[in-house]
Design a protein around this motif. Structure first.
Motif, short mmCIF file in Angstrom:
data_model
loop_
_atom_site.label_atom_id
_atom_site.label_comp_id
_atom_site.label_asym_id
_atom_site.label_seq_id
_atom_site.Cartn_x
_atom_site.Cartn_y
_atom_site.Cartn_z
N ASN A 11 37.89 29.16 34.78
CA ASN A 11 37.83 29.67 36.15
C ASN A 11 38.00 28.55 37.16
O ASN A 11 38.70 28.71 38.16
N ARG A 18 35.56 34.30 42.10
CA ARG A 18 34.71 35.45 41.79
C ARG A 18 34.30 35.43 40.31
O ARG A 18 33.13 35.63 39.98
N SER A 19 35.23 35.16 39.44
CA SER A 19 34.90 35.10 38.01
C SER A 19 33.99 33.91 37.70
O SER A 19 33.08 34.02 36.88
N ALA A 21 31.79 32.57 39.72
CA ALA A 21 30.45 32.94 40.19
C ALA A 21 29.79 33.93 39.24
O ALA A 21 28.61 33.79 38.91
N ASN A 22 30.55 34.91 38.77
CA ASN A 22 29.99 35.89 37.84
C ASN A 22 29.59 35.26 36.52
O ASN A 22 28.57 35.63 35.92
N LYS A 51 29.08 32.78 45.96
CA LYS A 51 29.02 34.12 46.54
C LYS A 51 28.84 34.05 48.05
O LYS A 51 29.40 34.86 48.79
N MET A 54 32.20 33.10 49.50
CA MET A 54 33.12 34.24 49.47
C MET A 54 32.65 35.39 50.38
O MET A 54 33.35 36.35 50.56
N ASP A 56 30.38 37.55 49.74
CA ASP A 56 30.22 38.72 48.88
C ASP A 56 28.77 39.19 49.00
O ASP A 56 27.91 38.83 48.20
N SER A 59 26.82 41.18 46.01
CA SER A 59 26.58 40.31 44.86
C SER A 59 25.59 39.19 45.23
O SER A 59 24.78 38.79 44.40
#
Length: 93
Positions: A11, A18-19, A21-22, A51, A54, A56, A59
């Motif tokens: 990543n 996003r990936s 962070a996930n 996050k 971003m 987000d 999340s």
């Protein structure tokens, strides 16, 4: 854990925030479930940084809740409460 670490590296190399962070959230969960709470905090905080960057919100709120769970397990109820309130405030925005 090793697969998640490899995924994070991919990543980072590909710039998929996003990936990344996930995967940090998932690593935080792995360490939480194995009782390695300091590592869990480190990964949740990395996820929070991304996050937040971003913007987000949902999340981000969830991640604060996860981090609160770690502090609750560590017996730091005040820090856990502060994080839960942050999660709530973000969710209500």
């Amino acid at each position: 854990e090793e697969h998640l670490q490899n995924a994070v590296k991919l990543n980072i190399e590909s710039g998929v925030l996003r990936s990344e962070a996930n995967n940090y959230v998932n690593l935080g969960l792995v360490y939480f479930n194995t009782g390695i709470y300091q590592k869990s905090i480190e990964y949740y905080e990395r996820a929070l940084e991304l996050k937040n960057y971003m913007q987000d919100k949902m999340s981000l709120s969830s991640c604060y809740g996860n981090l609160a769970s770690v502090y609750c397990k560590l017996g730091n109820s005040q820090r856990a409460l502060d994080l839960v309130l942050q999660a709530r405030d973000i969710a209500l925005e």
